[in-house]
Structure formats: C-alpha cells, structure tokens
Design a protein around this motif. Structure first.
Motif, PDB file in Angstrom:
ATOM      1  N   GLY A  67       0.695  -1.110   0.168  1.00 14.35           N
ATOM      2  CA  GLY A  67      -0.128  -0.040  -0.027  1.00 14.35           C
ATOM      3  C   GLY A  67       0.653   1.226   0.016  1.00 14.35           C
ATOM      4  N   THR A  68       2.089   1.256   0.157  1.00 15.47           N
ATOM      5  CA  THR A  68       3.003   2.428   0.132  1.00 15.47           C
ATOM      6  C   THR A  68       3.532   3.016  -1.240  1.00 15.47           C
ATOM      7  N   ALA A  69       3.292   2.325  -2.142  1.00 15.28           N
ATOM      8  CA  ALA A  69       3.645   2.614  -3.580  1.00 15.28           C
ATOM      9  C   ALA A  69       2.937   1.962  -4.517  1.00 15.28           C
ATOM     10  N   PRO A  70       2.794   2.676  -5.768  1.00 17.83           N
ATOM     11  CA  PRO A  70       2.239   1.852  -6.959  1.00 17.83           C
ATOM     12  C   PRO A  70       2.958   0.595  -7.162  1.00 17.83           C
ATOM     13  N   GLU A  71       2.108  -0.381  -8.028  1.00 16.09           N
ATOM     14  CA  GLU A  71       2.589  -1.546  -8.448  1.00 16.09           C
ATOM     15  C   GLU A  71       3.888  -1.400  -9.184  1.00 16.09           C
ATOM     16  N   ASP A  72       3.747  -0.402 -10.021  1.00 16.42           N
ATOM     17  CA  ASP A  72       5.099  -0.245 -11.206  1.00 16.42           C
ATOM     18  C   ASP A  72       5.714   1.116 -10.568  1.00 16.42           C
ATOM     19  N   PRO A  73       6.402   1.261  -9.860  1.00 17.61           N
ATOM     20  CA  PRO A  73       6.875   2.694  -9.286  1.00 17.61           C
ATOM     21  C   PRO A  73       7.469   3.402 -10.322  1.00 17.61           C
ATOM     22  N   GLU A  74       8.528   2.728 -11.334  1.00 15.11           N
ATOM     23  CA  GLU A  74       8.917   3.668 -12.600  1.00 15.11           C
ATOM     24  C   GLU A  74       8.010   4.052 -13.397  1.00 15.11           C
ATOM     25  N   GLN A  75       7.082   3.414 -13.770  1.00 16.99           N
ATOM     26  CA  GLN A  75       6.155   3.717 -15.000  1.00 16.99           C
ATOM     27  C   GLN A  75       5.319   4.847 -14.191  1.00 16.99           C
ATOM     28  N   ALA A  76       4.871   4.414 -12.987  1.00 12.04           N
ATOM     29  CA  ALA A  76       4.318   5.765 -12.192  1.00 12.04           C
ATOM     30  C   ALA A  76       5.085   7.178 -12.341  1.00 12.04           C
ATOM     31  N   GLU A  77       6.416   6.953 -12.077  1.00  7.30           N
ATOM     32  CA  GLU A  77       7.169   8.144 -11.816  1.00  7.30           C
ATOM     33  C   GLU A  77       7.348   8.931 -13.397  1.00  7.30           C
ATOM     34  N   GLN A  78       7.311   7.829 -14.335  1.00  4.35           N
ATOM     35  CA  GLN A  78       7.349   8.585 -15.883  1.00  4.35           C
ATOM     36  C   GLN A  78       6.131   9.547 -16.078  1.00  4.35           C
ATOM     37  N   GLU A  79       5.040   8.738 -15.414  1.00  8.68           N
ATOM     38  CA  GLU A  79       3.731   9.508 -15.909  1.00  8.68           C
ATOM     39  C   GLU A  79       3.646  11.017 -15.065  1.00  8.68           C
ATOM     40  N   ILE A  80       4.139  10.802 -13.835  1.00  5.14           N
ATOM     41  CA  ILE A  80       4.117  11.917 -12.978  1.00  5.14           C
ATOM     42  C   ILE A  80       5.137  12.881 -13.570  1.00  5.14           C
ATOM     43  N   ARG A  81       6.175  12.725 -14.061  1.00  5.66           N
ATOM     44  CA  ARG A  81       7.301  13.656 -14.633  1.00  5.66           C
ATOM     45  C   ARG A  81       6.551  14.334 -16.032  1.00  5.66           C
ATOM     46  N   GLU A  82       6.050  13.248 -16.609  1.00  7.74           N
ATOM     47  CA  GLU A  82       5.170  13.893 -17.862  1.00  7.74           C
ATOM     48  C   GLU A  82       4.012  14.749 -17.628  1.00  7.74           C
ATOM     49  N   ALA A  83       3.379  14.755 -16.736  1.00  8.76           N
ATOM     50  CA  ALA A  83       2.273  15.260 -16.406  1.00  8.76           C
ATOM     51  C   ALA A  83       2.791  16.900 -15.802  1.00  8.76           C
ATOM     52  N   TRP A  84       4.010  16.841 -15.068  1.00 10.72           N
ATOM     53  CA  TRP A  84       4.210  18.140 -14.610  1.00 10.72           C
ATOM     54  C   TRP A  84       4.904  18.991 -15.806  1.00 10.72           C
ATOM     55  N   ARG A  85       5.680  18.074 -16.849  1.00  8.17           N
ATOM     56  CA  ARG A  85       6.118  18.737 -17.869  1.00  8.17           C
ATOM     57  C   ARG A  85       5.164  19.125 -18.726  1.00  8.17           C
TER      58      ARG A  85
END
Length: 197
Positions: A67-85
């Motif tokens: 419950g402390t991280a998404p199933e695929d943290p790397e993919q999630a981080e990619q999405e987060i960075r793209e949303a901010w960009r």
C-alpha cells in the motif's frame, strides 16, 4: 499305538512352542516387534506436528508495503514527470493542462488564469525526485523558476492517481497561484481533497 504316541508327541511339541512363544512375547507382540513396530508410529506421530509447515506458509505477510507504492513505481514516476512537464510547458494548451491536473475539469478557470497571468505564465518547474506516500499519492520535489530565478516552493509538490492516471495534485496548483500577480484560487482549494495525503 505308535500312531497315538506320535500324535501325543506332536501335541506336546506344539504346546511347548506356544508356551515358549508367549513367554518370549511378554504380551506386547514379541521382543523384535516391540521396539521396531510400536515405537516408530509414536515418533512418526510427533514428527509432523514438530515440522509444522503452516507458519512458513502464512509468514509471507509482506503485502503490508504494497500500500505504500504503486505496483510499477518506475512507470508511475514517468507518468508523474510527464504530467508536470505538460503542466509547465509554455506550448501546452489549457486543455492539455486541464487533463494533467487533479479535478482539472472543475478548476479549469484557475488553471487558465494562472498561465495567462503576467507572472504566473512565466513559471517553470523541473521535477528532481518522486517519492510515494501511498499507492495513490506521491511527493514531488521540484525546482520552481521564473525567468531563471529560483522561487521558494515551500516544500515538495504532490501528484495523485485519479481515474487511473497520475496528475499534478490540485493543492499544488492552488499553492502556485501565490507566485502570480492576479491569479485567484478556486473554491476547491479551501476544501480538503479526498485523494490528498
């Protein structure tokens, strides 16, 4: 007569064998059998309870950190960075920005106002790190600048998982309005968001 004697001798011999056998037996199946057959069942009965494989089966209760991280943290981080960009890209349309902000549809006016503001429109950000506070929320460390001058972010921004997509948290956008000249905060900024940490 000899036949009768023979029969009596046989009967006597059989009786002697029986007496001998029962005295050697001691009433518990014979000397050979007592240690060999009656003991192993007792020890084999205790062996299964001693090995007890069930604790090791139930032991992998490591789904706690799930419950402390998404199933695929790397993919999630990619999405987060793209949303901010996308959110800070001067080439992005208001529709592009609305789609990458939590509850962006209901707060589009604030988003438009922020980036049409003479100061707000010059805001740029670069994500430096992402850490997860749950499988739905992330803290986003970022540097905020306006015309190459670094601004105070007051700590990390945030991203949330909404409708299966990682977005810039509404509370972060609300906080950015203080860096604009006339950008207003949407009414939702004063309400606690259900997806917020």
């Amino acid at each position: 007569m000899p036949a009768t004697t023979r029969r009596a001798a046989r009967a006597l011999a059989a009786a002697a064998v029986l007496v001998l056998a029962s005295s050697c037996d001691g009433g518990d199946g014979g000397r050979k059998d007592a240690p060999g057959t009656s003991r192993p069942p007792a020890s084999s009965a205790t062996t299964p309870s001693d090995t007890s494989p069930s604790p090791s089966v139930s032991e992998p209760s490591s789904p706690v950190p799930a419950g402390t991280a998404p199933e695929d943290p790397e993919q999630a981080e990619q999405e987060i960075r793209e949303a901010w960009r996308t959110f800070f890209d001067p080439a992005s349309s208001s529709k592009d920005r609305r789609e990458v902000v939590e509850s962006g549809d209901g707060n589009e006016l604030m988003i438009i106002n922020l980036f049409t503001d003479p100061l707000g429109g010059k805001l740029r950000a670069e994500v430096t790190s992402v850490s997860y506070t749950s499988d739905l929320n992330a803290d986003v460390a970022y540097t905020l600048t306006r015309e190459d001058r670094q601004l105070d972010t007051r700590g990390p921004g945030a991203s949330v998982l909404q409708d299966g997509t990682w977005k810039v948290a509404l509370r972060t956008v609300c906080d950015l309005t203080r860096h604009a000249k006339d950008a207003f905060k949407a009414p939702a900024c004063d309400q606690p968001t259900p997806s917020g940490p």
